[in-house]
Motif scaffolding. Structure first.
Motif, PDB file in Angstrom:
ATOM      1  N   GLU A 233       0.833  -1.204   0.000  1.00  0.00           N
ATOM      2  CA  GLU A 233       0.000   0.000   0.000  1.00  0.00           C
ATOM      3  C   GLU A 233       0.869   1.256   0.000  1.00  0.00           C
ATOM      4  O   GLU A 233       0.642   2.184  -0.779  1.00  0.00           O
ATOM      5  CB  GLU A 233      -0.908  -0.003   1.240  1.00  0.00           C
ATOM      6  CG  GLU A 233      -1.998   1.048   1.237  1.00  0.00           C
ATOM      7  CD  GLU A 233      -3.232   0.624   0.458  1.00  0.00           C
ATOM      8  OE1 GLU A 233      -3.137   0.490  -0.781  1.00  0.00           O
ATOM      9  OE2 GLU A 233      -4.286   0.442   1.085  1.00  0.00           O
ATOM     10  N   LEU A 234       1.868   1.270   0.860  1.00  0.00           N
ATOM     11  CA  LEU A 234       2.771   2.414   0.927  1.00  0.00           C
ATOM     12  C   LEU A 234       3.771   2.400  -0.222  1.00  0.00           C
ATOM     13  O   LEU A 234       4.090   3.442  -0.804  1.00  0.00           O
ATOM     14  CB  LEU A 234       3.522   2.416   2.257  1.00  0.00           C
ATOM     15  CG  LEU A 234       4.462   3.603   2.487  1.00  0.00           C
ATOM     16  CD1 LEU A 234       3.674   4.903   2.539  1.00  0.00           C
ATOM     17  CD2 LEU A 234       5.256   3.412   3.772  1.00  0.00           C
ATOM     18  N   ALA A 235       4.259   1.214  -0.578  1.00  0.00           N
ATOM     19  CA  ALA A 235       5.297   1.099  -1.610  1.00  0.00           C
ATOM     20  C   ALA A 235       4.828   1.610  -2.959  1.00  0.00           C
ATOM     21  O   ALA A 235       5.567   2.314  -3.664  1.00  0.00           O
ATOM     22  CB  ALA A 235       5.745  -0.356  -1.731  1.00  0.00           C
ATOM     23  N   VAL A 236       3.611   1.279  -3.335  1.00  0.00           N
ATOM     24  CA  VAL A 236       3.134   1.711  -4.646  1.00  0.00           C
ATOM     25  C   VAL A 236       2.946   3.223  -4.656  1.00  0.00           C
ATOM     26  O   VAL A 236       3.151   3.884  -5.676  1.00  0.00           O
ATOM     27  CB  VAL A 236       1.847   0.957  -5.051  1.00  0.00           C
ATOM     28  CG1 VAL A 236       0.664   1.363  -4.207  1.00  0.00           C
ATOM     29  CG2 VAL A 236       1.554   1.152  -6.537  1.00  0.00           C
ATOM     30  N   MET A 237       2.615   3.816  -3.499  1.00  0.00           N
ATOM     31  CA  MET A 237       2.482   5.271  -3.426  1.00  0.00           C
ATOM     32  C   MET A 237       3.839   5.950  -3.586  1.00  0.00           C
ATOM     33  O   MET A 237       4.010   6.850  -4.410  1.00  0.00           O
ATOM     34  CB  MET A 237       1.862   5.685  -2.094  1.00  0.00           C
ATOM     35  CG  MET A 237       1.647   7.181  -1.970  1.00  0.00           C
ATOM     36  SD  MET A 237       1.150   7.698  -0.303  1.00  0.00           S
ATOM     37  CE  MET A 237       2.764   7.941   0.449  1.00  0.00           C
ATOM     38  N   THR A 238       4.823   5.531  -2.800  1.00  0.00           N
ATOM     39  CA  THR A 238       6.131   6.179  -2.854  1.00  0.00           C
ATOM     40  C   THR A 238       6.814   5.946  -4.202  1.00  0.00           C
ATOM     41  O   THR A 238       7.564   6.794  -4.686  1.00  0.00           O
ATOM     42  CB  THR A 238       7.039   5.672  -1.719  1.00  0.00           C
ATOM     43  OG1 THR A 238       7.159   4.238  -1.789  1.00  0.00           O
ATOM     44  CG2 THR A 238       6.474   6.048  -0.360  1.00  0.00           C
ATOM     45  N   THR A 239       6.522   4.812  -4.832  1.00  0.00           N
ATOM     46  CA  THR A 239       7.081   4.525  -6.150  1.00  0.00           C
ATOM     47  C   THR A 239       6.427   5.381  -7.228  1.00  0.00           C
ATOM     48  O   THR A 239       7.096   5.978  -8.073  1.00  0.00           O
ATOM     49  CB  THR A 239       6.912   3.037  -6.496  1.00  0.00           C
ATOM     50  OG1 THR A 239       7.627   2.250  -5.540  1.00  0.00           O
ATOM     51  CG2 THR A 239       7.441   2.724  -7.874  1.00  0.00           C
ATOM     52  N   GLU A 240       5.101   5.460  -7.187  1.00  0.00           N
ATOM     53  CA  GLU A 240       4.374   6.226  -8.203  1.00  0.00           C
ATOM     54  C   GLU A 240       4.719   7.708  -8.154  1.00  0.00           C
ATOM     55  O   GLU A 240       4.733   8.388  -9.183  1.00  0.00           O
ATOM     56  CB  GLU A 240       2.868   6.047  -8.017  1.00  0.00           C
ATOM     57  CG  GLU A 240       2.341   4.702  -8.447  1.00  0.00           C
ATOM     58  CD  GLU A 240       2.600   4.432  -9.917  1.00  0.00           C
ATOM     59  OE1 GLU A 240       2.213   5.255 -10.757  1.00  0.00           O
ATOM     60  OE2 GLU A 240       3.226   3.408 -10.224  1.00  0.00           O
ATOM     61  N   PHE A 241       4.996   8.218  -6.950  1.00  0.00           N
ATOM     62  CA  PHE A 241       5.242   9.648  -6.817  1.00  0.00           C
ATOM     63  C   PHE A 241       6.724  10.002  -6.793  1.00  0.00           C
ATOM     64  O   PHE A 241       7.088  11.117  -6.456  1.00  0.00           O
ATOM     65  CB  PHE A 241       4.542  10.180  -5.568  1.00  0.00           C
ATOM     66  CG  PHE A 241       3.065   9.900  -5.540  1.00  0.00           C
ATOM     67  CD1 PHE A 241       2.343   9.816  -6.727  1.00  0.00           C
ATOM     68  CD2 PHE A 241       2.389   9.701  -4.345  1.00  0.00           C
ATOM     69  CE1 PHE A 241       0.979   9.547  -6.715  1.00  0.00           C
ATOM     70  CE2 PHE A 241       1.035   9.427  -4.335  1.00  0.00           C
ATOM     71  CZ  PHE A 241       0.327   9.352  -5.522  1.00  0.00           C
ATOM     72  N   PHE A 242       7.573   9.017  -7.125  1.00  0.00           N
ATOM     73  CA  PHE A 242       9.010   9.257  -7.270  1.00  0.00           C
ATOM     74  C   PHE A 242       9.632   9.844  -6.000  1.00  0.00           C
ATOM     75  O   PHE A 242      10.488  10.723  -6.071  1.00  0.00           O
ATOM     76  CB  PHE A 242       9.276  10.185  -8.467  1.00  0.00           C
ATOM     77  CG  PHE A 242       8.902   9.610  -9.785  1.00  0.00           C
ATOM     78  CD1 PHE A 242       9.814   8.870 -10.526  1.00  0.00           C
ATOM     79  CD2 PHE A 242       7.634   9.797 -10.310  1.00  0.00           C
ATOM     80  CE1 PHE A 242       9.465   8.333 -11.771  1.00  0.00           C
ATOM     81  CE2 PHE A 242       7.277   9.267 -11.541  1.00  0.00           C
ATOM     82  CZ  PHE A 242       8.189   8.530 -12.273  1.00  0.00           C
ATOM     83  N   PHE A 243       9.208   9.357  -4.849  1.00  0.00           N
ATOM     84  CA  PHE A 243       9.805   9.843  -3.608  1.00  0.00           C
ATOM     85  C   PHE A 243      11.245   9.353  -3.498  1.00  0.00           C
ATOM     86  O   PHE A 243      11.542   8.190  -3.815  1.00  0.00           O
ATOM     87  CB  PHE A 243       9.007   9.360  -2.403  1.00  0.00           C
ATOM     88  CG  PHE A 243       7.680  10.058  -2.216  1.00  0.00           C
ATOM     89  CD1 PHE A 243       7.281  11.092  -3.047  1.00  0.00           C
ATOM     90  CD2 PHE A 243       6.828   9.684  -1.194  1.00  0.00           C
ATOM     91  CE1 PHE A 243       6.061  11.732  -2.875  1.00  0.00           C
ATOM     92  CE2 PHE A 243       5.604  10.324  -1.003  1.00  0.00           C
ATOM     93  CZ  PHE A 243       5.218  11.350  -1.851  1.00  0.00           C
ATOM     94  N   ASP A 244      12.131  10.222  -3.022  1.00  0.00           N
ATOM     95  CA  ASP A 244      13.513   9.809  -2.819  1.00  0.00           C
ATOM     96  C   ASP A 244      13.632   9.019  -1.509  1.00  0.00           C
ATOM     97  O   ASP A 244      12.649   8.810  -0.801  1.00  0.00           O
ATOM     98  CB  ASP A 244      14.458  11.012  -2.827  1.00  0.00           C
ATOM     99  CG  ASP A 244      14.157  12.038  -1.735  1.00  0.00           C
ATOM    100  OD1 ASP A 244      13.485  11.708  -0.734  1.00  0.00           O
ATOM    101  OD2 ASP A 244      14.624  13.192  -1.877  1.00  0.00           O
TER     102      ASP A 244
END
Length: 323
Positions: A233-244
């Motif tokens: 749930e968190l991983a797909v968010m941080t991946t989609e939004f290109f978080f460093d």
């Protein structure tokens, strides 16, 4: 959902005057709504959906407008409509999603409350820390509901889309064999550590988060929801939004309550899996629906390439070993 200026609220096509096939589909979708029989209804398109046809409805005698979603061609290959409706009902009961006015089980057509003062998030919004915090708040709330009817982990999703690609004769990119080896390593490590199962939304497209000044964010579109690995749930968010790495670690701490090497590793590996899932999804969807003016195959290959690039990180082996 987009808010229209007051002078436009009475615009749109009047029910009974459909001219195009899309407008006729709207009127057919309205026919089963017994409470609205004989009422004056105006409808107009809401742009921004990737798979579905979306419309705003203004119904005579109703205090609020409504949002009509008509499933797009080919989308049934990916979506359990009953499960999505159940998830939406649970989220609505929590107060984190709009109220549901009508659901047609046979077609998947859904009508929900149109949140007049809200707008859909954009990619730019996702760079704001307060937006990520609101998303995490919604996810934590949704993760707490009773298990959903559908259990489909990120590993299940990848297998499903790969099987669909094979059945359709979809051409996978030349680097797929190398990526598949890394996938098996990640899969085996995740299964060995145990799946941390929770109801998950699974789809952090910016348009699925609605915001309004001074009001709490709302979550919509539960078509991909399932019981799944919580970290995804968190991983797909941080991946989609290109978080460093720094921003991702901050989100991990907010999501889990602490940021540890184990939680960081789990999110990083699930981010890798997320890119494989959505990469395969895109190249399959490219063959199921030719109506959209968008190169889904190109997008899917890019996602798969990004997944492979993550394995070149010198920390990849440590992440696999720590989850």
């Amino acid at each position: 959902m987009k808010t229209l200026p007051d002078e436009q609220k009475a615009t749109g096509v009047l029910r009974g005057r459909a001219r195009t096939s899309a407008e006729r589909a709207v009127e057919s979708a309205l026919d089963p709504v017994a409470d609205w029989a004989g009422r004056t209804i105006r409808y107009q398109p809401v742009h921004g959906g990737l798979q579905n046809e979306n419309w705003r409805l203004d119904v005579d005698g109703e205090d609020t407008p409504y949002f009509l979603k008509i499933p797009g061609a080919g989308s049934d290959a990916f979506i359990d409509r009953d499960n999505a409706h159940h998830a939406a009902e649970q989220a609505s009961a929590l107060g984190i999603s709009p109220k549901i006015a009508h659901f047609d089980q046979s077609t998947g057509i859904e009508i929900i409350e149109f949140l007049e003062d809200y707008r859909a998030c954009t990619n730019g919004d996702m760079k704001r820390p307060e937006i990520a915090s609101e998303i995490i708040r919604l996810y934590r709330a949704f993760n707490s509901i009773e298990p959903l009817p559908c259990t489909k982990t990120i590993l299940d999703m990848i297998v499903e889309h790969h099987d669909q690609a094979m059945e359709l004769g979809t051409r996978l990119p030349h680097f797929w064999p190398q990526l598949e080896i890394e996938y098996f390593s990640a899969r085996d490590a995740l299964l060995a550590s145990g799946i941390d199962m929770a109801p998950c939304h699974n789809d952090p497209m910016p348009g699925n988060f609605l915001i309004a000044e001074g009001k709490p964010m709302r979550l919509i579109d539960f078509e991909f929801s399932s019981n799944n690995e919580r970290a995804y749930e968190l991983a797909v968010m941080t991946t989609e939004f290109f978080f460093d790495d720094v921003r991702t670690a901050e989100c991990v701490e907010e999501f889990y309550g602490s940021s540890t090497p184990e939680t960081i590793a789990r999110v990083q590996v699930c981010g890798f899996l997320a890119d494989i899932k959505w990469g395969l999804w895109a190249i399959v969807y490219a063959q199921l629906n030719e109506a959209w003016d968008y190169d889904y195959h190109k997008y899917g290959v890019w996602k798969l390439r990004r997944a492979l690039s993550r394995t070149a990180d010198q920390r990849w082996g440590a992440w696999i070993g720590n989850i």
